[in-house]
Design an enzyme around this catalytic site. Structure first.
Site, short mmCIF file in Angstrom:
data_model
loop_
_atom_site.label_atom_id
_atom_site.label_comp_id
_atom_site.label_asym_id
_atom_site.label_seq_id
_atom_site.Cartn_x
_atom_site.Cartn_y
_atom_site.Cartn_z
N GLY A 164 35.70 99.59 44.66
CA GLY A 164 34.31 99.62 45.11
C GLY A 164 34.10 98.96 46.46
O GLY A 164 35.03 98.40 47.05
N CYS B 257 42.32 98.47 43.69
CA CYS B 257 41.74 98.24 45.01
C CYS B 257 40.82 97.02 45.01
O CYS B 257 41.32 95.90 44.96
CB CYS B 257 41.07 99.51 45.52
SG CYS B 257 41.04 99.53 47.32
N ARG C 37 39.60 98.77 53.71
CA ARG C 37 39.69 98.11 55.02
C ARG C 37 40.28 96.71 54.91
O ARG C 37 40.71 96.12 55.88
CB ARG C 37 38.29 97.94 55.63
CG ARG C 37 37.60 99.23 55.98
CD ARG C 37 36.27 98.99 56.68
NE ARG C 37 35.40 100.14 56.52
CZ ARG C 37 35.49 101.25 57.25
NH1 ARG C 37 36.38 101.33 58.20
NH2 ARG C 37 34.70 102.27 57.03
N HIS D 270 45.19 103.54 45.05
CA HIS D 270 44.45 104.24 43.99
C HIS D 270 45.36 105.17 43.21
O HIS D 270 45.46 106.37 43.53
CB HIS D 270 43.32 105.08 44.61
CG HIS D 270 42.22 104.26 45.19
ND1 HIS D 270 41.07 103.98 44.49
CD2 HIS D 270 42.10 103.65 46.38
CE1 HIS D 270 40.28 103.23 45.25
NE2 HIS D 270 40.88 103.02 46.40
N GLU E 104 44.86 106.47 40.40
CA GLU E 104 44.11 107.48 39.64
C GLU E 104 44.09 108.84 40.33
O GLU E 104 44.01 109.87 39.66
CB GLU E 104 42.68 106.99 39.37
CG GLU E 104 41.73 106.91 40.56
CD GLU E 104 41.81 105.61 41.35
OE1 GLU E 104 42.85 104.93 41.27
OE2 GLU E 104 40.84 105.27 42.06
N1 GLN Z 1 35.91 97.25 49.67
C1 GLN Z 1 37.33 97.02 49.63
C2 GLN Z 1 38.00 97.34 50.95
O1 GLN Z 1 37.46 98.05 51.77
C3 GLN Z 1 37.97 97.81 48.49
C4 GLN Z 1 37.87 99.29 48.66
C5 GLN Z 1 38.15 100.07 47.39
O2 GLN Z 1 38.08 99.54 46.28
N2 GLN Z 1 38.43 101.35 47.52
O3 GLN Z 1 39.09 96.89 51.19
#
Ligand code: GLN
Length: 538
Positions: free
Chosen positions: A356, A383, A464, A509, A511
């Protein structure tokens, strides 16, 4: 040259009828007949890609190997067909206009007025044919997003009309509609379908096949009625009953003869029998689980299943691999506090903390992780879920009370998760994250190595921020190990806890890569660990 056939899938009457599943199912059937297939999604919105949309708009953003941020339907295509899609498989109105405007500025149309027809429609057709002309595919299935009659989708429908004119039998039109059931009359109604086909005809497109989504079986008379009013043979009126699972749809479409009608229309003789043995085997296990487990998904989109689409599907695949039904309970991260956590998570056999962006629910995710770490419940962080696990460990094990990610607290003295060096100079938000597949080298003593059974893996990313290597030594001393690292950039991609039955967080990820025939090893392992935990707490 190898000439591809194009199958366009449009939708009428209502949105959310499942064009993506119908497209993926048709693709699955053609693959099972030995053809090569890919699927393209045309999205009528003006965003250049869905990367900047929040999940309330169109659900999850799916990421391809080559780092395209795409519509979630590409996830269905990959899961059903076991193929990799790419940037070329999702085109939006925004991208089409951006290309045309760039060409205009470049002077490519010097002297002419740039117009929807032919310039925008030519650009659309160029993208459709790009896949067909690659020489790789017998069929390119093209799903047009939205509903026929929408202003936004008009240029796409017009492109379909032109392609049918240019390509004749090599371009087939499948129209998915809806038959409402009127309980008071005890009847299905065909009128909305007739109107929807009329709308399509007004744009100059005669559908070849009409797929009717319905909650009740259609009578022979209804098929004949739709046939008569809509200019298609009765065999080309395909019933698509509501199914228990999306994975039933390819079989239902085979029984209804959707692929047979497509081949007939395309003048292709196929005596190939369909080989759906792997698919049927999957369905057999899906329908007859020998056990059940409860897994929590801690996230912030509780009412919105599509926000975590690929995770839900990866759980289905991993459940089948473990002959078990996985009950996924979405836990609202904002509701998790010290006072509620035991009640919310205490009975769970495993806890996944979701990916997220943004601050909302962060403290709840951290509290959830503290609970599963201390109570030895299997944990899987993806993530942001992994990043929260790092923050939690820094705060409660290393004693850095203010530890945080610089995404949420720019002032923190202990940014254990920090913005990546290459991200610091980026100001635009669209398509600028670390995106797509990157290699990862696993540590031989890690549980993840045991899981993957190979040392070099490749997984997809979308973020990021990263683990801050300045703290690595301290984490390792206290029992959190690096399970995998990017071999070149030395970015931490997997963290694991040594003193815990199963505690794994991944910066990537997994998934996105789970499919029906290749369930993702990390999900399969997590479910296996959850089953073990269930045994232990009995
Ligand atoms: N917000 C976090 C980042 O940008 C995680 C991103 C994510 O969970 N896809 O690193």
């Amino acid at each position: 040259m190898h000439t591809a056939k194009y199958i366009f899938v449009t939708g009428g009457v209502s949105s959310s009828l499942g064009k993506g599943i119908i497209s993926a199912s048709l693709g699955r059937l053609l693959l099972a007949r030995g053809f090569t297939v890919t699927v393209l999604k045309l999205d009528p919105y003006i965003n250049v890609d869905p990367g900047t949309l929040n999940p309330y708009e169109h659900g999850e953003c799916f990421v391809t190997e080559d780092g395209a941020e795409t519509d979630l339907d590409l996830g269905h295509y990959e899961r059903f067909l076991n193929i990799h899609t790419s940037q070329a498989n999702n085109v939006t109105t925004g991208r089409i206009y951006q290309n045309v405007i760039n060409k205009e500025r470049h002077g490519d149309y010097l002297g002419t007025t740039v117009q929807v027809i032919p310039h925008i429609t030519d650009e659309i057709k160029y993208h459709v044919k790009l896949l067909g002309n690659s020489g790789k595919y017998d069929f390119v299935i093209v799903e047009i997003g939205g509903t026929v009659g929408d202003i936004e989708s008009l240029p796409f429908i017009e492109s379909l009309r032109q392609l049918r004119w240019e390509l004749g039998n090599s371009c087939i039109s499948v129209h998915l509609t809806f038959l409402p059931y009127l309980a008071a009359a005890g009847e299905l109604k065909t009128k909305p379908t007739q109107h929807s086909v009329k709308a399509l005809q007004e744009y100059g497109v005669q559908p070849d096949i009409i797929v009717c989504r319905t909650s009740h079986h259609m009578s022979v008379g209804m098929r004949q009625k739709i046939s008569l009013f809509c200019n298609v043979p009765p065999t080309a009126v395909i019933e698509c009953m509501d199914a228990q699972s999306i994975y039933d749809v390819p079989i239902a479409m085979m029984e209804e003869g959707l692929d047979r009608e497509v081949l007939r229309k395309a003048n292709i003789l196929s005596d190939q029998t369909l080989d759906l043995s792997a698919w049927n085997n999957f369905l057999k296990h899906l329908k007859n689980p020998s056990k059940t487990i409860d897994v929590a998904l801690v996230g912030k989109y509780v009412e919105l299943k599509d926000a975590y689409k690929s995770i839900h599907e990866a759980f289905v695949h991993a459940g089948v691999a473990n002959e078990c039904k996985v009950n996924v309970k979405i836990i609202h991260a904002e509701k998790v506090t010290k006072a509620t956590v035991a009640e919310l998570l205490g009975k769970m056999h495993g806890v996944l903390v979701a990916p997220g962006f943004g601050n909302r629910g962060i403290e709840g995710k951290i509290e959830a992780i503290r609970y599963v770490r201390e109570n030895k419940i299997p944990f899987f962080g993806i993530c942001l879920g992994m990043q929260c696990a790092v923050i939690e460990f820094a705060r409660h094990v290393l004693g850095y009370a203010d530890a945080h990610s610089s995404e949420f607290d720019i002032e923190t003295k202990n940014p254990v998760i920090d913005i990546m060096e290459e991200q610091k100079k980026i100001s635009g938000m669209g398509g600028t994250m670390r995106l797509g597949a990157y290699p990862c080298r696993l540590e031989k003593t890690a549980k993840s190595f045991e899981t993957y059974k190979t040392q070099d893996i490749s997984e997809r990313h979308r973020h990021r921020y990263e683990f801050n290597n300045k703290y690595l030594g301290e984490f390792e001393k206290a029992g959190m190990m690096v399970g995998g690292m990017n071999p070149k950039e030395k970015l931490v991609e997997i963290i694991e806890l040594k003193n815990h039955p199963y505690f794994v967080g991944v910066q990537f990820h997994p998934e996105y890569k789970s499919t029906v025939v290749e369930p993702h090893p990390l999900f399969v392992r997590f479910i296996k660990e959850a089953l073990l935990h269930q045994e232990n707490v009995k």
